[in-house]
Design a protein around this motif. Structure first.
Motif, mmCIF file in Angstrom:
data_model
loop_
_atom_site.group_PDB
_atom_site.id
_atom_site.type_symbol
_atom_site.label_atom_id
_atom_site.label_comp_id
_atom_site.label_asym_id
_atom_site.label_seq_id
_atom_site.Cartn_x
_atom_site.Cartn_y
_atom_site.Cartn_z
ATOM 1 N N ASP A 1 1.198 -1.478 0.275
ATOM 2 C CA ASP A 1 -0.022 -0.170 -0.209
ATOM 3 C C ASP A 1 1.064 1.013 0.002
ATOM 4 O O ASP A 1 0.016 2.209 0.326
ATOM 5 C CB ASP A 1 -1.104 0.158 0.772
ATOM 6 C CG ASP A 1 -1.388 -1.262 1.263
ATOM 7 O OD1 ASP A 1 -2.198 -1.303 0.133
ATOM 8 O OD2 ASP A 1 -2.030 -2.019 2.132
ATOM 9 N N CYS A 2 2.388 0.949 -0.245
ATOM 10 C CA CYS A 2 2.830 2.402 -0.772
ATOM 11 C C CYS A 2 3.881 2.527 -0.944
ATOM 12 O O CYS A 2 4.957 1.763 -1.359
ATOM 13 C CB CYS A 2 3.827 1.971 1.127
ATOM 14 S SG CYS A 2 2.707 2.039 3.110
ATOM 15 N N ARG B 1 1.683 6.214 2.380
ATOM 16 C CA ARG B 1 0.641 5.456 1.993
ATOM 17 C C ARG B 1 0.084 6.146 0.887
ATOM 18 O O ARG B 1 -0.275 6.951 0.633
ATOM 19 C CB ARG B 1 -0.233 5.390 2.946
ATOM 20 C CG ARG B 1 0.157 4.096 4.866
ATOM 21 C CD ARG B 1 -0.174 4.217 5.854
ATOM 22 N NE ARG B 1 -1.741 4.433 5.226
ATOM 23 C CZ ARG B 1 -2.337 3.936 5.758
ATOM 24 N NH1 ARG B 1 -2.253 2.904 6.616
ATOM 25 N NH2 ARG B 1 -4.276 3.568 6.296
#
Ligand SMILES: [Zn+2]
Length: 405
Positions: free
Chosen positions: A114-115, A379
């Motif tokens: 997610d990053c 994020r």
């Protein structure tokens, strides 16, 4: 113009997450480390970061321009002209990053889970990527803005903030600004709206004595012993600051001794000692007022000879009223995007915001804890939320009839 909330929902649905991530990765791959006290040279590509931003803004039909502060260091901006006389909004980001020692992966952007990882991911190329996506969504819609939207990249945030100081003096200006430093915080990693922060004033204080052979110390005057008294009185001063009326968002001012040096050898009573004192200032406090507090404090120590030197650092405090339009528009946009009320708080660090000369809030993807680390990341969901909130603020403020400042 249609209701900003309906328009926001429609536009936010067109957010191109992949394009947003791609632009962030492009920017991470441009090493734009601040040269700090060196002249910009090969490897310090702040200007190339500025050129990248200008190029993207030009493609989006923004009128672009720049100011050169010193060779190789340029503030850059693009302006999307509004059709009326409504207020103008500036989205501000710094082009530089901190150094990369011990961080071999710094300029190799990586998307993992997610990053997005890499130097500048959260501080603050992430926000610059969000600004570009906000601009694309506006430009590719049929929305007409009443006021101008400006997107600005400034140099030298990580050292002396000369980019934003120059901008405050020479423009461009706007009615309101958002500075997209990372404001993610708390267990749920919510993005807060920061309407204030402390300033910073660091200064050297010296004590003077009389040097003699250490076998007859009573015939001299020990500058280090005197400095010990000074340090204790600054500790007491710090505790006293904690008893004063707090600022509603910033809390209390602080004072701390960070460096001490003095003396040359054990067998000589030292004639000089020096400390560096860091004073975090509340909005409204001034360097003059703090110097006079230091004078009073040290004046109470018997037989003390001392000198307060030139400032090592002065950065301004930020204090935007929470009922200012840009704060209210940010709160409304955040509520529309997430369904929640945002926290309004003080930013922990100094920023470019107070240098601009007009009301600026701090709101952006990423957390201060990730900035300046050797594993910097942001994020992706925060990039998306920030973009939508910027979009919401643009729609709210730039559809107003006229500036109310
Ligand atoms: Zn930053």
């Amino acid at each position: 113009m249609a209701d900003p909330c309906t328009t926001l929902v429609a536009l936010a649905g067109k957010l191109d997450k992949l394009a947003l991530i791609r632009r962030l990765c492009d920017m991470i791959a441009i090493p734009s480390e601040n040269p700090f006290d060196q002249a910009p040279s090969l490897g310090y590509r702040e200007q190339e970061m500025g050129d990248y931003l200008l190029q993207r803004l030009k493609e989006l039909s923004f009128e672009v321009d720049s100011h050169e502060l010193s060779p190789g260091r340029r503030n850059v901006w693009g302006r999307l002209k509004g059709k009326g006389n409504g207020p103008s909004l500036m989205l501000v980001g710094h082009l530089d990053t901190v150094g990369t020692e011990g961080y071999p992966e710094a300029f190799r952007p990586r998307v993992d889970g997610d990053c997005v990882y890499g130097r500048g991911a959260c501080d603050m190329k992430g926000a610059l990527a969000c600004y570009l996506e906000t601009a694309r969504l506006i430009v590719e819609s049929d929305i007409e803005l009443n006021g101008d939207l400006l997107i600005v990249g400034v140099v030298d945030e990580e050292w002396q903030l000369t980019g934003s100081q120059h901008l405050g003096l020479h423009g461009p200006w706007a009615d309101y600004a958002i500075v997209g430093e990372g404001t993610s915080s708390g267990a749920n990693k919510e993005l807060s709206i920061c309407a204030a922060h402390k300033g910073d004033y660091a200064v050297k204080i010296r004590t003077f004595g009389t040097a003699v052979h250490s076998s007859v110390p009573e015939q001299g005057h020990n500058a280090i012993s005197d400095m010990a008294e000074v340090v204790r009185s600054i500790d007491r001063y710090h505790r006293e600051l904690g008893q004063r009326e707090p600022h509603p968002l910033c809390g209390h001012g602080t004072a701390s001794v960070g460096v001490i040096s003095g003396g040359s050898m054990a067998c000589t009573v030292p004639d000089c000692c020096e400390i560096h004192v860091d004073r975090r200032m509340l909005p409204g406090e001034t360097v003059e007022q703090i110097n006079s507090e230091y004078e009073q404090l040290l004046g109470r120590i018997p037989r003390l000879r001392f000198e307060i030197g030139d400032p090592l650092t002065i950065t301004a405090a930020l204090d935007v009223p929470v009922d200012c339009e840009v704060v209210e528009a940010s709160v409304e946009a955040y509520k529309a995007v997430t369904g929640n009320l945002p926290t309004i708080r003080a930013h922990p660090a100094a920023t470019d915001a107070p240098n601009l000369g007009f009301p600026a809030v701090i709101f952006g993807p990423g957390a201060v804890e990730q900035a300046h680390t050797v594993d910097e990341f942001v994020r992706i969901d925060e990039l998306e939320i920030a973009t939508k909130v910027y979009l919401g603020v643009v729609l709210r403020l730039l559809s107003a009839e006229e500036a109310d400042v």
